[in-house]
Enzyme design. Sequence first.
Site, PDB file in Angstrom:
ATOM      1  N   SER A   1       0.794  -1.230   0.000  1.00  0.00           N
ATOM      2  CA  SER A   1       0.000   0.000   0.000  1.00  0.00           C
ATOM      3  C   SER A   1       0.831   1.288   0.000  1.00  0.00           C
ATOM      4  CB  SER A   1      -0.988  -0.001   1.173  1.00  0.00           C
ATOM      5  OG  SER A   1      -0.316  -0.119   2.408  1.00  0.00           O
TER       6      SER A   1
ATOM      7  N   ARG B   1      -7.274  -4.681 -19.780  1.00  0.00           N
ATOM      8  CA  ARG B   1      -7.469  -5.780 -18.845  1.00  0.00           C
ATOM      9  C   ARG B   1      -6.866  -5.452 -17.480  1.00  0.00           C
ATOM     10  NH1 ARG B   1      -6.244 -11.532 -21.473  1.00  0.00           N
ATOM     11  NH2 ARG B   1      -7.404 -12.118 -19.610  1.00  0.00           N
ATOM     12  N   HIS B   2      -5.989  -4.457 -17.436  1.00  0.00           N
ATOM     13  CA  HIS B   2      -5.411  -4.001 -16.169  1.00  0.00           C
ATOM     14  C   HIS B   2      -6.365  -2.959 -15.593  1.00  0.00           C
ATOM     15  CE1 HIS B   2      -1.457  -5.951 -16.783  1.00  0.00           C
ATOM     16  NE2 HIS B   2      -1.799  -5.827 -18.045  1.00  0.00           N
TER      17      HIS B   2
ATOM     18  N   ALA C   1       2.415   3.702  -8.694  1.00  0.00           N
ATOM     19  CA  ALA C   1       3.598   2.871  -8.882  1.00  0.00           C
ATOM     20  C   ALA C   1       3.296   1.389  -8.692  1.00  0.00           C
ATOM     21  CB  ALA C   1       4.706   3.313  -7.930  1.00  0.00           C
TER      22      ALA C   1
ATOM     23  N   ARG D   1       3.832  -7.512 -18.597  1.00  0.00           N
ATOM     24  CA  ARG D   1       3.884  -7.069 -19.991  1.00  0.00           C
ATOM     25  C   ARG D   1       5.276  -6.754 -20.510  1.00  0.00           C
ATOM     26  NH1 ARG D   1      -0.938  -8.866 -21.876  1.00  0.00           N
ATOM     27  NH2 ARG D   1      -2.653  -8.174 -20.529  1.00  0.00           N
TER      28      ARG D   1
END
Length: 246
Positions: free
Chosen positions: A69, A92-93, A190, A200
């Site tokens: 977090s 899709r992300h 991030a 990816r």
Amino acid sequence: MTDTPDQPAAPSFRGDMTVELVKHSAADTDVLWAARVSTGGEKSLEELHKDPQRSKGLINYLMRDRHGSPFEHNSMTFFISAPLFVFREFHRHRVGWSYNEESGRYRELQPVFYTPAPTRKLVQQGRPGKYEFVEGTPEQHELTSSAMQESYRQAYETYQRLLAGGVAREVARAVLPVGLYSSMYATCNARSLMHFLGLRTQHEQAKVPSFPQREIEMVGELMEEQWSKLMPLTYEAFNANGRVAP
């Protein structure tokens, strides 16, 4: 003298991707004050004005032990131009991402289309799960480029014919191929970007292998290059710990 209508733009072809960092609020100190509030409360605000290098070990600890977090309290917005098939994978992300893409309902789509660069590996060998891509021959590259361009020109001519006939943009766009370039803004933090990069891109330091399509990897590499300059300690810890998002 009457005005003549604008002529449709001629199709153009490219094999590169565009990634521009248009806005950001992202620094290594964002990770530190977010993490230190758990033990320091309001004193964590002091981290805003301290050199993050002194707490490099804390960033590495958070990454190594997957305390994720603290890596979410930052923001980066990218302008991206890429073929439609790249965006369909990109979208899709969903966790930690926001998107706004240009719309074929509200504007006439421009004839910019994807053709592979000469460096793009064209030939697939092996079976699913174990296949690899190898270089294509000059003849295969020529065939791919000429066939794609012919198909793109025909599709765009049909699109223009439908528009000229009064057909709505949202209907006419159905004839356009996924090699058409689109543009979007993509905003992330991030942590969500690290998850994207872990899936990816291929990298020698990655603990978990990934086999992305080359075109979305090209986008990822450009995003990674710009992020690495904003949060160099976080980026270093990401690589040192196997490029697994915390």
